[in-house]
Design a protein around this motif. Structure first.
Motif, PDB file in Angstrom:
ATOM      1  N   LYS A  62       0.838  -1.193   0.000  1.00  0.00           N
ATOM      2  CA  LYS A  62       0.000   0.000   0.000  1.00  0.00           C
ATOM      3  C   LYS A  62       0.880   1.253   0.000  1.00  0.00           C
ATOM      4  O   LYS A  62       2.096   1.178   0.050  1.00  0.00           O
ATOM      5  N   SER A  63       0.248   2.406  -0.045  1.00  0.00           N
ATOM      6  CA  SER A  63       0.961   3.667  -0.236  1.00  0.00           C
ATOM      7  C   SER A  63       2.079   3.868   0.771  1.00  0.00           C
ATOM      8  O   SER A  63       1.899   3.649   1.980  1.00  0.00           O
ATOM      9  N   LYS A  65       5.447   6.604   1.945  1.00  0.00           N
ATOM     10  CA  LYS A  65       5.572   8.040   2.188  1.00  0.00           C
ATOM     11  C   LYS A  65       5.814   8.819   0.895  1.00  0.00           C
ATOM     12  O   LYS A  65       5.520  10.000   0.820  1.00  0.00           O
ATOM     13  N   LEU A  67       5.432   6.967  -2.403  1.00  0.00           N
ATOM     14  CA  LEU A  67       4.910   6.172  -3.512  1.00  0.00           C
ATOM     15  C   LEU A  67       3.452   5.818  -3.245  1.00  0.00           C
ATOM     16  O   LEU A  67       3.088   5.464  -2.128  1.00  0.00           O
ATOM     17  N   SER A  68       2.625   5.888  -4.276  1.00  0.00           N
ATOM     18  CA  SER A  68       1.219   5.537  -4.133  1.00  0.00           C
ATOM     19  C   SER A  68       1.035   4.032  -4.281  1.00  0.00           C
ATOM     20  O   SER A  68       1.883   3.336  -4.843  1.00  0.00           O
ATOM     21  N   SER A  69      -0.116   3.544  -3.806  1.00  0.00           N
ATOM     22  CA  SER A  69      -0.440   2.127  -3.974  1.00  0.00           C
ATOM     23  C   SER A  69      -0.476   1.752  -5.448  1.00  0.00           C
ATOM     24  O   SER A  69      -0.013   0.685  -5.849  1.00  0.00           O
ATOM     25  N   SER A 114       5.315   2.515   5.152  1.00  0.00           N
ATOM     26  CA  SER A 114       3.900   2.794   4.937  1.00  0.00           C
ATOM     27  C   SER A 114       3.572   4.258   5.203  1.00  0.00           C
ATOM     28  O   SER A 114       4.077   4.871   6.149  1.00  0.00           O
ATOM     29  N   GLU A 117      -2.155   5.929   4.676  1.00  0.00           N
ATOM     30  CA  GLU A 117      -3.253   6.730   4.141  1.00  0.00           C
ATOM     31  C   GLU A 117      -4.563   6.224   4.731  1.00  0.00           C
ATOM     32  O   GLU A 117      -4.752   5.027   4.933  1.00  0.00           O
ATOM     33  N   ASP A 120      -6.256   3.412   2.929  1.00  0.00           N
ATOM     34  CA  ASP A 120      -5.541   2.145   3.031  1.00  0.00           C
ATOM     35  C   ASP A 120      -5.795   1.477   4.381  1.00  0.00           C
ATOM     36  O   ASP A 120      -6.013   0.258   4.459  1.00  0.00           O
TER      37      ASP A 120
END
Length: 390
Positions: A62-63, A65, A67-69, A114, A117, A120
């Motif tokens: 998951k997302s 710090k 990079l997005s999911s 992680s 978010e 998430d």
């Protein structure tokens, strides 16, 4: 047109300054890269963090710090990799399986911190809840929970269930930041032809800081009793558990001895060994007798010899059972012995003697018996009435 010899299973092991142990081997036809956090199991949850271990399983990939999911998932799927994540009482693992030529360069995505978010975390709690609902309907899962509650006490970190719902956001965050650390973790990679190059990539791309190593919680074996009454099941699930051997090869041989020579089903996990059966409610007393005899009867030399061969064959078969099976075996060996080699694995089973097996059976009884029961308990005897048999 010019085939070469298949590479041998020759593991290479390096421990980095961060405390991360990297183990690779070149022989697998596909590559599995797995990162195991041995302290990220539910046994290391604080009382305020109940349910955080299973919820954190669903925060894998998951997302982060930065990079997005979507970016993480697309990067992995673009190279045809299959992702997996697992957790339990004694650790958590995240990884993927891919073609050898594509596996190494996406491995830093396993260690992305992680970002927690809110969507998430919300989805992780929801997915954990679905898994928990399925587990509650499984009598074997319920029996496992009762075994640990009986052996270690229902309020201890090992005795509490892994399947605890509705973890809070704050508990999920605090648990992950405490336990998902590289110091003490194991990165296993199969199908890697250049160990040194892989290690350099890990040093460059994985987090560089070495946080304090999180020590796993150890619980005292109590030899107690736990019962879950569920008459509607129409059956009785029974288990006797004991403080088990610290050696995995010895525990596996002992398990094979019991499975071969008795009508009981043996099980073992880290520090715990036992036997279990399912029966009609009215047969509970007779089933306890069968379980008792399975542990107290002395096996013959012939049975021990056959059990050693079977346990050794099963252990070695995992090395050729596919790249993920091999990665799991490498990780387990590193965590138990800090090393790994097929020859050493075979020798560890050869070293188990008949005297070792008989002593292990005697030692089981010395530590006291734990009784776990799930289902219709109408005819299940209490632990106090059978403790004297051991």
């Amino acid at each position: 047109t010019t085939p070469g010899a298949a590479p041998a299973l020759t593991p290479s092991i390096t421990t980095l300054k961060t405390g991360l142990t990297v183990v690779t081997e070149p022989s697998a036809l596909t590559s599995t890269v797995s990162l195991t956090y041995p302290s990220a199991g539910s046994s290391n949850e604080l009382p305020s963090e109940s349910g955080a271990a299973i919820a954190n399983r669903y925060l894998a990939f998951k997302s982060g710090k930065e990079l997005s999911s979507a970016l993480i998932t697309r990067s992995i799927e673009d190279v045809g990799a299959n992702m997996f994540a697992s957790a339990g009482r004694r650790g958590a693992t995240v990884g993927y399986t891919a073609l050898k030529e594509n596996a190494a360069w996406i491995s830093p995505l396993l260690a992305v911190r992680s970002g927690f978010e809110k969507w998430d975390v919300r989805d992780a709690v929801k997915l954990a809840g679905k898994e928990i609902d399925e587990a509650k309907a499984n009598a074997q899962v319920a029996l496992t929970d009762q075994i640990y509650a009986a052996a270690y006490g229902p309020q201890s970190s090992l005795g509490r269930s892994y399947y605890t719902p509705n973890a809070s956001r704050s508990s999920i965050v605090s648990f992950r930041e405490r336990t998902y650390t590289l110091n003490g973790a194991v990165l296993a990679a199969t199908g890697i032809s250049d160990h040194e190059a892989f290690v350099r990539m890990v040093e460059d791309e994985f987090p560089a800081a070495a946080p304090p190593k999180f020590e796993k919680v150890e619980c005292a074996y109590l030899a107690g009793e736990a019962r879950l009454d569920a008459p509607s099941t129409g059956a009785t699930h029974l288990a006797l558990a004991f403080k088990g051997p610290s050696s995995t090869p010895l525990a596996n041989v002992l398990k094979s001895v019991i499975n071969m020579s008795t009508g009981a089903c043996a099980f073992s996990s880290s520090g715990l060994f036992g036997v279990h059966l399912v029966c009609a409610p009215s047969s509970a007393d007779a089933t306890i007798d069968v379980l008792t005899k399975a542990v107290t009867s002395a096996p013959s030399s012939d049975i021990i010899s056959k059990a050693k061969a079977a346990a050794k064959a099963e252990a070695l078969a995992t090395l050729s059972g596919g790249s993920k099976s091999l990665a799991d075996a490498m990780t387990a060996s590193i965590l138990e012995t800090c090393t790994f080699s097929p020859s050493a694995l075979a020798e560890s089973y050869d070293a188990v003697s008949e005297a070792d097996v008989k002593k292990a059976l005697d030692d089981l009884k010395k530590g006291g018996v734990s009784l776990a029961a799930v289902g219709d308990l109408s005819y299940v005897p209490y632990r106090a009435t059978i403790a004297g048999r051991f």
